[in-house]
Write a protein that holds these residues in place. Structure first.
Motif, PDB file in Angstrom:
ATOM      1  N   VAL A  66       0.843  -1.196   0.000  1.00  0.00           N
ATOM      2  CA  VAL A  66       0.000   0.000   0.000  1.00  0.00           C
ATOM      3  C   VAL A  66       0.876   1.242   0.000  1.00  0.00           C
ATOM      4  CG1 VAL A  66      -0.212  -0.008   2.536  1.00  0.00           C
ATOM      5  CG2 VAL A  66      -1.930   1.157   1.132  1.00  0.00           C
ATOM      6  N   LYS A  67       0.461   2.223  -0.770  1.00  0.00           N
ATOM      7  CA  LYS A  67       1.144   3.522  -0.816  1.00  0.00           C
ATOM      8  C   LYS A  67       0.234   4.541  -0.147  1.00  0.00           C
ATOM      9  CE  LYS A  67       4.204   6.654  -2.183  1.00  0.00           C
ATOM     10  NZ  LYS A  67       4.756   6.604  -3.545  1.00  0.00           N
ATOM     11  N   THR A  68       0.794   5.302   0.782  1.00  0.00           N
ATOM     12  CA  THR A  68       0.024   6.315   1.500  1.00  0.00           C
ATOM     13  C   THR A  68       0.708   7.678   1.372  1.00  0.00           C
ATOM     14  OG1 THR A  68      -0.693   4.670   3.123  1.00  0.00           O
ATOM     15  CG2 THR A  68      -0.980   6.974   3.718  1.00  0.00           C
ATOM     16  N   ILE A  69      -0.070   8.665   0.980  1.00  0.00           N
ATOM     17  CA  ILE A  69       0.406  10.042   0.826  1.00  0.00           C
ATOM     18  C   ILE A  69      -0.355  10.915   1.814  1.00  0.00           C
ATOM     19  CG2 ILE A  69       0.667  11.985  -0.770  1.00  0.00           C
ATOM     20  CD1 ILE A  69       0.326   9.737  -3.023  1.00  0.00           C
ATOM     21  N   THR A  70       0.355  11.587   2.683  1.00  0.00           N
ATOM     22  CA  THR A  70      -0.287  12.414   3.707  1.00  0.00           C
ATOM     23  C   THR A  70       0.067  13.880   3.486  1.00  0.00           C
ATOM     24  OG1 THR A  70      -0.141  10.610   5.311  1.00  0.00           O
ATOM     25  CG2 THR A  70      -0.557  12.812   6.179  1.00  0.00           C
ATOM     26  N   ALA A  71      -0.952  14.726   3.399  1.00  0.00           N
ATOM     27  CA  ALA A  71      -0.754  16.171   3.240  1.00  0.00           C
ATOM     28  C   ALA A  71      -1.295  16.876   4.476  1.00  0.00           C
ATOM     29  CB  ALA A  71      -1.464  16.680   1.994  1.00  0.00           C
ATOM     30  N   VAL A  72      -0.456  17.677   5.112  1.00  0.00           N
ATOM     31  CA  VAL A  72      -0.872  18.463   6.273  1.00  0.00           C
ATOM     32  C   VAL A  72      -1.181  19.876   5.792  1.00  0.00           C
ATOM     33  CG1 VAL A  72      -0.248  19.321   8.560  1.00  0.00           C
ATOM     34  CG2 VAL A  72       0.580  17.087   7.793  1.00  0.00           C
ATOM     35  N   ILE A  73      -2.444  20.276   5.923  1.00  0.00           N
ATOM     36  CA  ILE A  73      -2.887  21.601   5.477  1.00  0.00           C
ATOM     37  C   ILE A  73      -3.125  22.464   6.714  1.00  0.00           C
ATOM     38  CG2 ILE A  73      -4.631  22.872   4.172  1.00  0.00           C
ATOM     39  CD1 ILE A  73      -5.230  20.207   2.694  1.00  0.00           C
ATOM     40  N   TYR A  74      -2.361  23.532   6.847  1.00  0.00           N
ATOM     41  CA  TYR A  74      -2.417  24.376   8.041  1.00  0.00           C
ATOM     42  C   TYR A  74      -3.662  25.258   8.055  1.00  0.00           C
ATOM     43  CZ  TYR A  74       2.373  23.291   9.523  1.00  0.00           C
ATOM     44  OH  TYR A  74       3.502  22.660   9.983  1.00  0.00           O
ATOM     45  N   GLY A  75      -4.269  25.365   9.244  1.00  0.00           N
ATOM     46  CA  GLY A  75      -5.371  26.296   9.437  1.00  0.00           C
ATOM     47  C   GLY A  75      -4.849  27.702   9.656  1.00  0.00           C
ATOM     48  N   ASP A  76      -5.731  28.684   9.565  1.00  0.00           N
ATOM     49  CA  ASP A  76      -5.323  30.089   9.670  1.00  0.00           C
ATOM     50  C   ASP A  76      -4.675  30.441  10.999  1.00  0.00           C
ATOM     51  OD1 ASP A  76      -6.338  30.365   7.151  1.00  0.00           O
ATOM     52  OD2 ASP A  76      -8.123  31.499   7.738  1.00  0.00           O
ATOM     53  N   GLU A  77      -5.050  29.754  12.075  1.00  0.00           N
ATOM     54  CA  GLU A  77      -4.521  30.081  13.398  1.00  0.00           C
ATOM     55  C   GLU A  77      -3.269  29.292  13.753  1.00  0.00           C
ATOM     56  OE1 GLU A  77      -5.767  32.606  15.120  1.00  0.00           O
ATOM     57  OE2 GLU A  77      -7.081  32.863  13.375  1.00  0.00           O
ATOM     58  N   CYS A  78      -2.782  28.476  12.832  1.00  0.00           N
ATOM     59  CA  CYS A  78      -1.580  27.679  13.092  1.00  0.00           C
ATOM     60  C   CYS A  78      -0.315  28.514  12.920  1.00  0.00           C
ATOM     61  CB  CYS A  78      -1.526  26.479  12.152  1.00  0.00           C
ATOM     62  SG  CYS A  78      -2.812  25.257  12.443  1.00  0.00           S
ATOM     63  N   ILE A  79       0.720  28.131  13.635  1.00  0.00           N
ATOM     64  CA  ILE A  79       2.030  28.772  13.484  1.00  0.00           C
ATOM     65  C   ILE A  79       2.654  28.296  12.175  1.00  0.00           C
ATOM     66  CG2 ILE A  79       4.367  28.917  14.439  1.00  0.00           C
ATOM     67  CD1 ILE A  79       3.113  28.578  17.211  1.00  0.00           C
ATOM     68  N   LEU A  80       3.323  29.205  11.474  1.00  0.00           N
ATOM     69  CA  LEU A  80       3.973  28.868  10.216  1.00  0.00           C
ATOM     70  C   LEU A  80       5.008  27.763  10.400  1.00  0.00           C
ATOM     71  CD1 LEU A  80       4.503  32.476   8.860  1.00  0.00           C
ATOM     72  CD2 LEU A  80       3.088  30.733   7.778  1.00  0.00           C
ATOM     73  N   ALA A  81       5.147  26.913   9.397  1.00  0.00           N
ATOM     74  CA  ALA A  81       6.102  25.809   9.443  1.00  0.00           C
ATOM     75  C   ALA A  81       7.515  26.324   9.685  1.00  0.00           C
ATOM     76  CB  ALA A  81       6.059  25.034   8.125  1.00  0.00           C
ATOM     77  N   GLY A  82       8.199  25.712  10.635  1.00  0.00           N
ATOM     78  CA  GLY A  82       9.570  26.089  10.951  1.00  0.00           C
ATOM     79  C   GLY A  82       9.689  27.116  12.049  1.00  0.00           C
ATOM     80  N   GLU A  83       8.598  27.850  12.325  1.00  0.00           N
ATOM     81  CA  GLU A  83       8.665  28.931  13.304  1.00  0.00           C
ATOM     82  C   GLU A  83       8.136  28.523  14.681  1.00  0.00           C
ATOM     83  OE1 GLU A  83       7.175  32.686  12.036  1.00  0.00           O
ATOM     84  OE2 GLU A  83       8.084  32.560  10.035  1.00  0.00           O
ATOM     85  N   GLU A  84       7.856  27.232  14.853  1.00  0.00           N
ATOM     86  CA  GLU A  84       7.271  26.766  16.113  1.00  0.00           C
ATOM     87  C   GLU A  84       8.161  27.042  17.324  1.00  0.00           C
ATOM     88  OE1 GLU A  84       5.655  24.179  12.793  1.00  0.00           O
ATOM     89  OE2 GLU A  84       7.621  24.981  13.373  1.00  0.00           O
ATOM     90  N   GLY A  85       9.475  27.082  17.130  1.00  0.00           N
ATOM     91  CA  GLY A  85      10.373  27.212  18.266  1.00  0.00           C
ATOM     92  C   GLY A  85      10.884  28.614  18.548  1.00  0.00           C
ATOM     93  N   ILE A  86      10.424  29.617  17.786  1.00  0.00           N
ATOM     94  CA  ILE A  86      10.928  30.970  18.005  1.00  0.00           C
ATOM     95  C   ILE A  86       9.993  31.751  18.923  1.00  0.00           C
ATOM     96  CG2 ILE A  86      12.059  30.934  15.751  1.00  0.00           C
ATOM     97  CD1 ILE A  86       9.909  32.792  14.705  1.00  0.00           C
ATOM     98  N   ASP A  87      10.489  32.857  19.461  1.00  0.00           N
ATOM     99  CA  ASP A  87       9.741  33.622  20.463  1.00  0.00           C
ATOM    100  C   ASP A  87       8.479  34.277  19.903  1.00  0.00           C
ATOM    101  OD1 ASP A  87      11.555  32.951  22.409  1.00  0.00           O
ATOM    102  OD2 ASP A  87      12.791  34.742  22.113  1.00  0.00           O
ATOM    103  N   GLU A  88       8.558  34.831  18.708  1.00  0.00           N
ATOM    104  CA  GLU A  88       7.416  35.514  18.119  1.00  0.00           C
ATOM    105  C   GLU A  88       7.099  34.933  16.741  1.00  0.00           C
ATOM    106  OE1 GLU A  88       8.080  39.695  18.107  1.00  0.00           O
ATOM    107  OE2 GLU A  88       8.297  39.838  20.283  1.00  0.00           O
ATOM    108  N   PRO A  89       6.519  33.744  16.716  1.00  0.00           N
ATOM    109  CA  PRO A  89       6.234  33.098  15.427  1.00  0.00           C
ATOM    110  C   PRO A  89       5.078  33.766  14.695  1.00  0.00           C
ATOM    111  CG  PRO A  89       5.270  31.839  17.211  1.00  0.00           C
ATOM    112  CD  PRO A  89       6.087  32.929  17.861  1.00  0.00           C
TER     113      PRO A  89
END
Length: 297
Positions: free
Chosen positions: A40-63
């Protein structure tokens, strides 16, 4: 003249603010192969909601927050699932959508009975890119182990049609963010709405993962020095003889901060960077024109 130039600067700054939170869908994939070559082949796409922190910025002080993905993607839940199914040339794909921490987890999967079947179905899914799909191999090593090997680029070619179709469907996607900002006016196309992060292959209890892209702490895409082929060797599990392997949802790959100096930066570093750079150029030209006018006066 000065009023028009000032208005142009204001408009440009507004566009930067509007696009400051756009976030592409993040893709991860897995192919699991059993002893008889089925899988089986599985493809997963994570689509961010408007209130989510931008990818990569989760660990900074003011994301920064995504802010306006919903202005572009017009469908969700079952409506999104039905749209993705309608775009697929492969009829027996399974598509699901669920919500997790403000994000939509979109899963596309298809079962196959052999390597030839996997090759044929992947080509069908790829549609216009079918001739770019390279045949995978599943080799019996004679010691109870098997080796699965596939060109890493197969995944990108296979999903390309789905995202291109989504981008070009006015019922599902607004290219201008419902009037906020037209992506194509800034030179973007459907490839800006998704990013392949990682691909994995599983044989038995062995899994190999190839990391393709990551986001750094400024939400910039960093293209990694990824392998041309994904290869894994293991003792495969036996598939049930009286039923097809059931698609299993992979764990979505969360973006991790990286140091750009250690990797090579993708020529397309992200929507934000491109727009900001364009606006900087516009602002510079405006300043030059104003100074020139003053000198002439």
């Amino acid at each position: 003249m000065k009023k028009k130039l000032f208005a142009a600067i204001i408009l440009c700054m507004a566009l930067v603010l509007v696009l400051a939170g756009c976030q592409a869908a993040l893709l991860s994939t897995n192919v699991t192969v059993y002893a008889d070559g089925s899988g089986v082949k599985t493809i997963t796409a994570v689509i961010y909601g408007d209130e989510c922190i931008l990818a990569g910025e989760e660990g900074i002080d003011e994301p920064g927050l995504v802010g306006n993905n919903s202005k572009y993607l017009l469908v969700s839940g079952d409506a999104l699932v039905n749209k993705i199914k309608s775009y697929s040339a492969l009829e027996d794909i399974q598509v699901t959508a669920s919500e997790q921490d403000g994000k939509t987890i979109l899963t596309v999967s298809y079962a196959f009975s052999s390597m030839d079947d996997y090759f044929a179905k992947t080509k069908t899914l790829a549609k216009d890119n079918a001739d770019k799909i390279e045949a995978p191999t599943f080799t019996d090593n004679g010691d109870g182990t098997f080796t699965f090997k596939e060109n890493t680029e197969n995944t990108g070619y296979a999903v390309d049609n789905l995202f291109q179709s989504l981008y070009n469907d006015p019922e599902a996607f607004s290219k201008d963010g419902q009037g906020d900002c037209n992506l194509e006016e800034f030179g973007y196309d459907y490839t800006c709405i998704y990013t392949v992060l990682a691909e994995s292959a599983t044989v038995g209890d062995q899994t190999t993962t190839v990391n393709v892209n990551e986001y750094n702490e400024t939400n910039t895409i960093i293209e990694l020095d990824w392998e041309d082929y994904i290869e894994v060797t293991g003792k495969p599990a036996a598939a049930s003889s009286d039923e097809k392997p059931e698609p299993t949802e992979t764990q979505a790959t969360e973006p991790q901060p990286t140091q750009p100096a250690e990797e090579k930066t993708d020529s397309s570093t992200g929507l934000i960077i491109g727009i900001v750079a364009a606006c900087v150029v516009v602002a510079a030209v405006v300043v030059i024109v104003i100074v020139s006018k003053k000198k002439k006066a």
